[in-house]
Design a protein around this motif. Structure first.
Motif, PDB file in Angstrom:
ATOM      1  N   VAL A  41       0.819  -1.035   0.086  1.00 29.26           N
ATOM      2  CA  VAL A  41      -0.194  -0.161   0.167  1.00 29.26           C
ATOM      3  C   VAL A  41       0.849   1.416   0.050  1.00 29.26           C
ATOM      4  O   VAL A  41       0.481   2.239  -0.746  1.00 29.26           O
ATOM      5  N   PRO A  42       1.818   1.370   0.865  1.00 33.83           N
ATOM      6  CA  PRO A  42       2.790   2.677   0.574  1.00 33.83           C
ATOM      7  C   PRO A  42       3.404   2.961  -0.699  1.00 33.83           C
ATOM      8  O   PRO A  42       3.448   4.184  -0.984  1.00 33.83           O
ATOM      9  N   ARG A  44       1.889   1.864  -3.544  1.00 38.56           N
ATOM     10  CA  ARG A  44       0.860   2.336  -4.460  1.00 38.56           C
ATOM     11  C   ARG A  44       0.411   3.725  -4.029  1.00 38.56           C
ATOM     12  O   ARG A  44       0.031   4.426  -5.062  1.00 38.56           O
ATOM     13  N   THR A  45       0.415   4.070  -2.916  1.00 41.76           N
ATOM     14  CA  THR A  45       0.029   5.394  -2.643  1.00 41.76           C
ATOM     15  C   THR A  45       0.847   6.333  -2.899  1.00 41.76           C
ATOM     16  O   THR A  45       0.624   7.558  -3.724  1.00 41.76           O
ATOM     17  N   ARG A  48       0.474   6.750  -6.591  1.00 40.93           N
ATOM     18  CA  ARG A  48      -0.801   7.648  -6.849  1.00 40.93           C
ATOM     19  C   ARG A  48      -0.617   9.279  -6.653  1.00 40.93           C
ATOM     20  O   ARG A  48      -1.031  10.060  -7.549  1.00 40.93           O
ATOM     21  N   VAL A  49       0.149   9.617  -5.489  1.00 39.30           N
ATOM     22  CA  VAL A  49       0.388  10.925  -5.228  1.00 39.30           C
ATOM     23  C   VAL A  49       1.271  11.217  -6.226  1.00 39.30           C
ATOM     24  O   VAL A  49       0.967  12.710  -6.856  1.00 39.30           O
TER      25      VAL A  49
END
Length: 84
Positions: A41-42, A44-45, A48-49
């Motif tokens: 998740v980190p 992928r986040t 995205r950012v």
């Protein structure tokens, strides 16, 4: 498998893995990579950012302003509650 391992009729030696096993291993490796990416998740986040920052920086600024306003509002409510 070397050229010495190939039989004259083109058949593979008995200890060589069949092509289906090689394909299954490749598919399994691909699936495991997809699962690893999905659970990270980190990463992928961050992606995205970064994509948001390059494609539409105003939305990112709006999110940052909204987050700052929410924190300021929470602090104000805590200070107000402590004064009573």
């Amino acid at each position: 498998m070397t050229t010495d391992d190939v039989k004259p009729n083109g058949a593979q030696p008995k200890d060589a893995p069949p092509v289906d096993v090689k394909r299954a291993r490749a598919e399994l490796a691909e699936t495991l990579e997809a699962i690893e990416y999905k659970l990270n998740v980190p990463k992928r986040t961050a992606e995205r950012v970064e994509r948001l920052r390059t494609e539409n920086p105003l939305v990112l600024v709006g999110i940052a302003v909204a987050a700052a306003a929410a924190v300021a509002g929470a602090v104000w409510l805590v200070v107000r509650a402590l004064k009573k």
